[in-house]
Motif scaffolding. Structure first.
Motif, short mmCIF file in Angstrom:
data_model
loop_
_atom_site.label_atom_id
_atom_site.label_comp_id
_atom_site.label_asym_id
_atom_site.label_seq_id
_atom_site.Cartn_x
_atom_site.Cartn_y
_atom_site.Cartn_z
N LEU A 13 -65.73 91.46 52.37
CA LEU A 13 -66.14 91.16 53.74
C LEU A 13 -65.21 90.10 54.31
O LEU A 13 -64.91 89.12 53.63
CB LEU A 13 -67.57 90.62 53.77
N THR A 14 -64.74 90.30 55.53
CA THR A 14 -63.94 89.28 56.20
C THR A 14 -64.70 88.80 57.43
O THR A 14 -65.11 89.61 58.26
CB THR A 14 -62.57 89.84 56.61
N TYR A 15 -64.91 87.51 57.50
CA TYR A 15 -65.60 86.89 58.64
C TYR A 15 -64.58 86.07 59.42
O TYR A 15 -63.84 85.28 58.84
CB TYR A 15 -66.68 85.91 58.15
N ARG A 16 -64.58 86.23 60.75
CA ARG A 16 -63.74 85.34 61.58
C ARG A 16 -64.64 84.32 62.26
O ARG A 16 -65.64 84.67 62.87
CB ARG A 16 -62.98 86.15 62.63
N VAL A 17 -64.28 83.06 62.14
CA VAL A 17 -65.03 81.98 62.80
C VAL A 17 -64.01 81.08 63.50
O VAL A 17 -62.84 81.03 63.10
CB VAL A 17 -65.86 81.14 61.79
N GLY A 29 -68.11 85.81 64.41
CA GLY A 29 -67.84 86.63 65.58
C GLY A 29 -67.52 88.07 65.21
O GLY A 29 -68.00 89.01 65.84
N GLU A 30 -66.77 88.23 64.17
CA GLU A 30 -66.21 89.55 63.84
C GLU A 30 -66.32 89.76 62.34
O GLU A 30 -66.03 88.85 61.57
CB GLU A 30 -64.74 89.54 64.25
N ILE A 31 -66.76 90.96 61.94
CA ILE A 31 -66.91 91.27 60.52
C ILE A 31 -66.08 92.49 60.19
O ILE A 31 -66.11 93.47 60.94
CB ILE A 31 -68.37 91.65 60.20
N ALA A 32 -65.36 92.46 59.07
CA ALA A 32 -64.73 93.67 58.55
C ALA A 32 -65.22 93.88 57.14
O ALA A 32 -65.41 92.93 56.39
CB ALA A 32 -63.21 93.52 58.57
N GLU A 33 -65.50 95.13 56.78
CA GLU A 33 -65.96 95.50 55.43
C GLU A 33 -64.97 96.49 54.87
O GLU A 33 -64.64 97.47 55.55
CB GLU A 33 -67.32 96.22 55.53
N ARG A 34 -64.47 96.26 53.63
CA ARG A 34 -63.57 97.25 53.05
C ARG A 34 -63.69 97.23 51.53
O ARG A 34 -64.17 96.27 50.96
CB ARG A 34 -62.13 97.02 53.51
N PRO A 35 -63.22 98.32 50.89
CA PRO A 35 -63.27 98.36 49.43
C PRO A 35 -62.29 97.35 48.88
O PRO A 35 -61.18 97.23 49.39
CB PRO A 35 -62.82 99.78 49.07
N ARG A 90 -70.00 93.37 43.15
CA ARG A 90 -69.94 92.06 43.82
C ARG A 90 -69.44 92.18 45.25
O ARG A 90 -68.74 93.13 45.60
CB ARG A 90 -69.02 91.13 43.03
N ARG A 91 -69.77 91.18 46.05
CA ARG A 91 -69.17 91.01 47.37
C ARG A 91 -68.15 89.88 47.26
O ARG A 91 -68.32 88.94 46.48
CB ARG A 91 -70.24 90.59 48.39
N THR A 92 -67.09 89.97 48.04
CA THR A 92 -66.26 88.79 48.26
C THR A 92 -66.30 88.52 49.76
O THR A 92 -66.27 89.45 50.57
CB THR A 92 -64.79 88.98 47.83
N ILE A 93 -66.41 87.25 50.11
CA ILE A 93 -66.45 86.85 51.52
C ILE A 93 -65.20 86.03 51.80
O ILE A 93 -64.99 84.99 51.17
CB ILE A 93 -67.69 85.98 51.83
N ALA A 94 -64.37 86.52 52.70
CA ALA A 94 -63.19 85.77 53.14
C ALA A 94 -63.48 85.25 54.54
O ALA A 94 -63.65 86.05 55.46
CB ALA A 94 -61.96 86.67 53.15
N VAL A 95 -63.59 83.94 54.69
CA VAL A 95 -63.87 83.36 56.00
C VAL A 95 -62.55 82.88 56.59
O VAL A 95 -61.92 81.95 56.05
CB VAL A 95 -64.86 82.18 55.88
#
Lengths: 308, 308
Positions: A13-17, A29-35, A90-95
C-alpha cells in the motif's frame, strides 16, 4: 520458462500525505494497492520483457486474495502459481511525504507458515522446476520458516539442473550461499553482512569463497560489480539518476535471468541488468521500469572488465 | 432496540513498533485488526451493557468483509445491518511507539458513495427506525456524500419519532445541528468550531441556539458538561486517569443512549456516560471498557447541577 519464488509476498500500500509528523493524525489523500514482494517484482519485469514467467510462493487470507487479483490485473503475462497458506499475507505501508519526497515504511511480518505448508510448497516447487530454465529465489522469509529454507530450495534447484539465483539477506543468504547457488545478488550492505568486508571487490571474492558460483553486487546509482568464474566486470549507467529506487534490484535480477535465458554472455547480461535498474529508478510508478529509458540506456551502460 | 449508524466504517489496524522514525523502514512486531468507526464502537458498548443493538452504515470491498467478520467475532451481541457499497471500506493505521506510548495515525478516506447507494441506505435506515428507541449518528462522512447527509438522517429520525443523537464534526455537525437533533455530543474543539466560543458553558448554550435540543460536551479527563431544557450539569470522574482515550467519547454516547432507553433521568445518564468514558481510558485494549472499573466509577462520578 523462468520461475520466481516469493515466500513472503506482500500487499503493498502506498499512502501520500502532505507531511509525515510522528504522533499526529494524517488524512491520507491518495492510496495505491499493488502486489509486492521481490520475486513478484522480478516476474513482472520478466513478463514485460516477453519471457514465459511463472510466479510461485506463499499467499493467504484476504490480503492474499487482493494480491492475486491485483497481480492478474497488473501483470497479465505472469502465470500465478502461488500456493495458499492458512495465515494472512502481510501488508507493507509506504507513506510518501509530499513535502520531501521521502518514504516511511511499515512492514508487517507475514503469515506463520507450518511444516505441512512448507512441505506442500516444496512439492509444487519441484514440479514447476521441471519446466524451468532458471529460478529466482527472492526476499525475506515469513515467520515459521527456518533460516535454512532458501538453502533447501537452492539444493533442490541444483539437483534438478536448474540455474538458481538467490537474492535475500542475513542468515538465509549465508546458508543459501553455502550450498552453491549459481549467482547471488546482494546489495552493498548485504554483501558486507555476509562476508565482513566493506571493500566491494574483496567482499565479492569472499562471497564466492562462501559458496556462490557468481556474485553480482548492486551498488545503487554506481551500478553493478560481477565476480564470476569467467571474469570480473563493472557495469555502470551513463549518469546518476534521481528517482525512486524501489524495485531497482529486482529489475536487475530480471535482467540477469532474461539475458541468461536468451544465451547472452555475462557483459550483455550485466548491461541489461544495469539498464533495467536505472530505468526503474526513472519510472514514475515505483517498481515499474520506463521502457523508453531502458531502450536508450541499454547501449550507454559501460561494462568494463576489471582486474581480479 | 438502539440503532447506531456508521457511514464511514473502518478496518482499524494497530501496529506496534519500537520507535517511530520518519523516513526509515519499520518492522512491525505485532498487528491487531478490529472493526472501527465511531458508531460501531458505540454499538459494541451498548451490546456489552445488555441492550438490543443494531449497527447499520456502509461497508464495501475486502476490507469491508474483514470488518464484518471481526464484528461478528468481537461483538456477537450486535446485529449487523450494514449496507454494502461498491467502494472499499477504509483502513486506519495506528502506529504505537513503544518507547513513548504515543500513536501516529494514518486514515484512508473511505469509499466514494454514489447517489444510488445513498438512496438505498436511506431505505434501510427508515425500516430500521421503525423498531428503534433511539439512534446514534456517528463519525465522519465518506467521499461522495454531501455535508448535509447527517441533517437528512436527523430529519428522518425526528419525523419517525425516534430520539436522535448526533456525534460528528465540522460542516456535517453544523448542518445536522440546524435540524434539531435531540442531543449532540461534541468535544471541546468540535464545539468551538461549531459556535465560535471557547468558554465551554457559553459554547454549549450557543450550540442549543444553533438547533440542538441538548448538548453534552466532552472535555476529556475533566468529564462532561450537559446543557438541556431540564437543566445544566457537570459530570466529573473522581480523578484524572492515564490511558488510551480511543473510544472514550463513543462509550459516553453509549452511556447516554442506554440510560435514555432505561428511563434514567439526565443526572444518572451523565454519571453512566462519564463512568463508561473513564473506564474506557483505563482498559488495556483501545476502545474496550474495563467492566470492573466501570462498576467502581459509577457511584463515584460527581454530577453537579450548574448555574445556567
Amino acid at each position: 520458462m523462468i520461475l520466481t519464488v516469493t515466500l513472503n509476498a506482500a500487499l503493498d500500500l502506498t499512502y501520500r500525505v502532505p507531511r509525515v509528523q510522528p504522533h499526529t493524525t494524517h488524512r491520507v489523500g491518495e492510496i495505491a494497492e499493488r502486489p509486492g514482494g521481490k520475486g513478484l517484482n522480478v516476474a513482472r519485469v520478466l513478463a514485460a520483457l516477453g519471457h514465459d514467467t511463472v510466479a510461485t510462493g506463499l499467499v493467504g487470507g484476504r490480503t492474499g486474495d487482493a494480491l492475486r487479483t491485483h497481480l492478474a490485473g497488473t501483470a497479465p503475462g505472469v502465470v500465478d502459481a502461488l500456493v495458499p497458506v492458512c495465515g494472512q499475507t502481510r501488508r507493507t505501508i509506504a507513506v510518501v511525504d509530499a513535502s520531501s519526497g521521502d518514504t516511511t515504511m511499515f512492514n508487517e511480518p507475514g503469515p506463520t507458515v507450518s511444516a505441512q505448508e512448507w512441505a506442500r510448497f516444496q512439492g509444487v516447487y519441484r514440479e514447476l522446476l521441471t519446466g524451468a530454465r532458471a529460478v529466482a529465489l527472492c526476499g525475506s522469509l515469513p515467520p515459521g520458516l527456518s533460516a535454512g529454507s532458501y538453502a533447501e530450495l537452492v539444493h533442490i534447484a541444483r539437483s534438478a539442473g536448474v540455474y538458481v539465483l538467490l537474492d535475500t539477506s542475513g542468515e538465509p543468504l549465508r546458508r543459501g550461499t553455502a550450498v552453491h547457488p549459481d549467482v547471488i545478488k546482494p546489495n552493498a550492505d548485504e554483501l558486507t553482512q555476509l562476508t565482513g568486508f566493506t571493500e566491494p571487490l574483496h567482499a565479492a571474492h569472499q562471497a564466492r569463497r562462501c559458496g556462490a558460483h557468481a556474485v553480482v553486487a548492486s551498488h545503487g546509482p554506481q551500478g553493478l560489480l560481477a565476480v564470476t568464474d569467467e571474469g570480473t566486470w563493472r557495469a555502470s549507467p551513463p549518469a546518476r539518476y534521481e528517482g525512486n529506487p524501489t524495485g531497482a534490484g529486482d529489475a536487475a535480477v530480471a535482467g540477469l535471468l532474461s539475458g541468461l535465458a536468451e544465451g547472452l554472455e555475462w557483459p550483455q547480461r550485466l548491461a541489461r541488468a544495469a539498464a533495467l535498474s536505472a530505468a526503474t529508478v526513472l519510472a514514475p510508478a515505483a517498481g515499474d521500469f520506463d521502457t523508453a529509458a531502458y531502450g536508450r540506456l541499454l547501449s550507454r551502460v559501460k561494462v568494463a572488465k576489471a582486474a581480479e
